[in-house]
Design a protein around this motif. Structure first.
Motif, PDB file in Angstrom:
ATOM      1  N   ALA A   1      18.759  20.952  22.332  1.00 41.62           N
ATOM      2  CA  ALA A   1      18.101  20.749  23.626  1.00 41.62           C
ATOM      3  C   ALA A   1      19.022  20.035  24.613  1.00 41.62           C
ATOM      4  O   ALA A   1      18.969  20.289  25.823  1.00 41.62           O
ATOM      5  N   ALA A   2      19.882  19.159  24.093  1.00 39.20           N
ATOM      6  CA  ALA A   2      20.761  18.369  24.963  1.00 39.20           C
ATOM      7  C   ALA A   2      21.738  19.242  25.747  1.00 39.20           C
ATOM      8  O   ALA A   2      22.135  18.901  26.860  1.00 39.20           O
ATOM      9  N   LYS A   3      22.131  20.377  25.168  1.00 39.20           N
ATOM     10  CA  LYS A   3      23.120  21.239  25.832  1.00 39.20           C
ATOM     11  C   LYS A   3      22.572  21.834  27.122  1.00 39.20           C
ATOM     12  O   LYS A   3      23.313  22.046  28.082  1.00 39.20           O
ATOM     13  N   THR A   4      21.299  22.142  27.136  1.00 39.88           N
ATOM     14  CA  THR A   4      20.701  22.822  28.293  1.00 39.88           C
ATOM     15  C   THR A   4      19.672  21.987  29.033  1.00 39.88           C
ATOM     16  O   THR A   4      19.272  22.324  30.151  1.00 39.88           O
ATOM     17  N   GLY A   5      19.212  20.900  28.403  1.00 41.22           N
ATOM     18  CA  GLY A   5      18.138  20.117  29.003  1.00 41.22           C
ATOM     19  C   GLY A   5      16.773  20.687  28.722  1.00 41.22           C
ATOM     20  O   GLY A   5      15.779  20.279  29.338  1.00 41.22           O
ATOM     21  N   ASP A   6      16.693  21.629  27.787  1.00 42.29           N
ATOM     22  CA  ASP A   6      15.421  22.291  27.483  1.00 42.29           C
ATOM     23  C   ASP A   6      14.613  21.471  26.478  1.00 42.29           C
ATOM     24  O   ASP A   6      14.502  21.822  25.304  1.00 42.29           O
ATOM     25  N   PHE A   7      14.063  20.374  26.961  1.00 38.49           N
ATOM     26  CA  PHE A   7      13.189  19.526  26.151  1.00 38.49           C
ATOM     27  C   PHE A   7      11.751  19.911  26.497  1.00 38.49           C
ATOM     28  O   PHE A   7      11.252  19.582  27.574  1.00 38.49           O
ATOM     29  N   ARG A   8      11.090  20.614  25.611  1.00 40.26           N
ATOM     30  CA  ARG A   8       9.763  21.162  25.897  1.00 40.26           C
ATOM     31  C   ARG A   8       8.655  20.114  25.754  1.00 40.26           C
ATOM     32  O   ARG A   8       8.701  19.268  24.860  1.00 40.26           O
ATOM     33  N   ALA A   9       7.672  20.231  26.627  1.00 37.21           N
ATOM     34  CA  ALA A   9       6.473  19.390  26.493  1.00 37.21           C
ATOM     35  C   ALA A   9       5.627  19.910  25.332  1.00 37.21           C
ATOM     36  O   ALA A   9       5.592  21.117  25.063  1.00 37.21           O
ATOM     37  N   ASN A  10       4.972  18.999  24.663  1.00 41.47           N
ATOM     38  CA  ASN A  10       4.089  19.363  23.546  1.00 41.47           C
ATOM     39  C   ASN A  10       2.767  18.636  23.749  1.00 41.47           C
ATOM     40  O   ASN A  10       2.529  17.579  23.167  1.00 41.47           O
ATOM     41  N   PRO A  11       1.878  19.176  24.595  1.00 39.53           N
ATOM     42  CA  PRO A  11       0.626  18.482  24.919  1.00 39.53           C
ATOM     43  C   PRO A  11      -0.204  18.194  23.671  1.00 39.53           C
ATOM     44  O   PRO A  11      -0.255  18.999  22.733  1.00 39.53           O
ATOM     45  N   GLY A  12      -0.833  17.031  23.683  1.00 35.96           N
ATOM     46  CA  GLY A  12      -1.664  16.645  22.553  1.00 35.96           C
ATOM     47  C   GLY A  12      -2.545  15.473  22.912  1.00 35.96           C
ATOM     48  O   GLY A  12      -2.655  15.072  24.080  1.00 35.96           O
ATOM     49  N   ARG A  13      -3.151  14.887  21.890  1.00 40.88           N
ATOM     50  CA  ARG A  13      -4.138  13.836  22.142  1.00 40.88           C
ATOM     51  C   ARG A  13      -3.528  12.540  22.652  1.00 40.88           C
ATOM     52  O   ARG A  13      -4.247  11.682  23.179  1.00 40.88           O
ATOM     53  N   PHE A  14      -2.203  12.386  22.548  1.00 36.70           N
ATOM     54  CA  PHE A  14      -1.577  11.160  23.034  1.00 36.70           C
ATOM     55  C   PHE A  14      -1.246  11.229  24.528  1.00 36.70           C
ATOM     56  O   PHE A  14      -0.830  10.231  25.112  1.00 36.70           O
ATOM     57  N   CYS A  15      -1.428  12.390  25.125  1.00 33.40           N
ATOM     58  CA  CYS A  15      -1.040  12.559  26.528  1.00 33.40           C
ATOM     59  C   CYS A  15      -1.822  11.647  27.471  1.00 33.40           C
ATOM     60  O   CYS A  15      -1.312  11.238  28.520  1.00 33.40           O
ATOM     61  N   ASP A  16      -3.067  11.337  27.120  1.00 32.53           N
ATOM     62  CA  ASP A  16      -3.883  10.501  27.999  1.00 32.53           C
ATOM     63  C   ASP A  16      -3.302   9.105  28.166  1.00 32.53           C
ATOM     64  O   ASP A  16      -3.623   8.402  29.129  1.00 32.53           O
ATOM     65  N   TRP A  17      -2.461   8.685  27.227  1.00 31.76           N
ATOM     66  CA  TRP A  17      -1.869   7.334  27.292  1.00 31.76           C
ATOM     67  C   TRP A  17      -0.401   7.374  27.698  1.00 31.76           C
ATOM     68  O   TRP A  17       0.276   6.351  27.678  1.00 31.76           O
ATOM     69  N   CYS A  18       0.093   8.537  28.085  1.00 25.13           N
ATOM     70  CA  CYS A  18       1.521   8.673  28.388  1.00 25.13           C
ATOM     71  C   CYS A  18       1.824   8.242  29.819  1.00 25.13           C
ATOM     72  O   CYS A  18       1.154   8.670  30.765  1.00 25.13           O
TER      73      CYS A  18
END
Length: 298
Positions: free
Chosen positions: A246-263
């Protein structure tokens, strides 16, 4: 009078410290497993986050217990531990004056109530063990090692006990509640990380990993073995390989889940209609050092 542009001899010859290489810590490894984009925001963009009262409580409790073990054994009693709380808070708030905002009007707990919650954690610790009977080898110790694959592992161990026969016990304090059975594997991830590092450093697998949950006064103990740590090492290699991809391209994907409400980063997350900042490129020299709050994860 010497030329002001000429450095003293010792400065001319002193070798520069090499930059620290990017490393994988237990907190950042967990971030990437949970959500690669969260890892990027924390380890690459280094976007500041607003700590919660609970996180700061964890930091204070960890510091109090560290200082407690710096006292002579006979002085490691509850009253003495409570005396350490105010100095620790004073130092922390002096370093980070913005923490006072956590106790503004309408906060979850007023400052006095929050201090009482810190005191309860300290009292609960003494119900789990008697520190007068222990002589840890180290508290809040930085440990790091390089795996055969070249991955550099780095983290802080809350406490390392060594038995008379040389047996190692890794202890970690948690100011949250003990996890339900289905979440125990996640709770042990950090401990297996430290066990692997210590095994590689000392050539001995820790006999016990112990998590102490100070909210509900429970302990979770686990005995790893060499085969398990070898498997865990392959897991960390795989995580780092994915991070480097991911570091080579910056393609760090979001992974929505139950912790998102506290992010803290929800407003800039594309999964919620936000837009991340432009990818700055892989940071050098280091991307994954543990912060003070990281070292007292709940």
């Amino acid at each position: 009078m010497s030329d002001p542009l000429t450095l003293p001899a010792e400065q001319e010859t002193a070798p520069e410290k090499p930059p620290r290489r990017p490393a994988l810590s237990p907190s950042r490894a967990s971030d990437f497993k949970q959500c690669p984009l969260l890892y990027r925001f924390r380890a690459v963009d280094r976007i500041p986050e607003i700590p919660t009262q609970a996180q700061v409580r964890g930091t204070v409790v960890h510091a109090v217990l560290e200082r407690l073990f710096g006292l002579p054994a006979a002085e490691r009693v509850p009253d003495r531990a409570h005396e350490l709380v105010a100095p620790v808070w004073d130092e922390l708030s002096a370093e980070s004056p913005e923490l006072a905002e956590l106790f503004a009007e309408g906060a979850e707990l007023p400052f006095d109530g929050w201090l009482e919650s810190v005191a309860r954690m300290v009292d609960n610790y003494f119900e789990l063990e008697d520190p007068r009977r222990l002589e840890p080898e180290a508290c809040e110790q930085l440990v790091e090692t390089e795996l055969d694959s070249g991955v550099l592992l780095r983290g802080y161990v809350d406490r390392l006990d060594v038995g008379r026969g040389g047996e190692l016990r890794v202890v970690d304090y948690k100011t949250g509640t003990a996890p339900r059975e289905i979440f125990e594997a996640k709770a042990l991830f950090q401990m297996k990380f430290y066990a692997l590092v210590l095994w590689r450093l000392r050539g001995e697998v820790p006999k016990q990993l112990r998590l102490m949950y100070l909210t509900d006064k429970q302990s979770l103990s686990y005995a790893p073995d060499e085969a398990e740590l070898r498997r865990f090492e392959r897991t960390l290699d795989a995580i780092w390989t994915a991070i480097m991809r991911a570091a080579k391209t910056g393609d760090f994907r979001a992974n929505p889940g139950r912790f998102c409400d506290w992010c803290d980063h929800k407003q800039r997350c594309p999964a919620f209609g936000g837009e991340p900042p432009e990818y700055p490129g892989w940071p050098e020299p280091a991307a994954s050092e543990e912060s003070t709050l990281d070292r007292s994860d709940q």
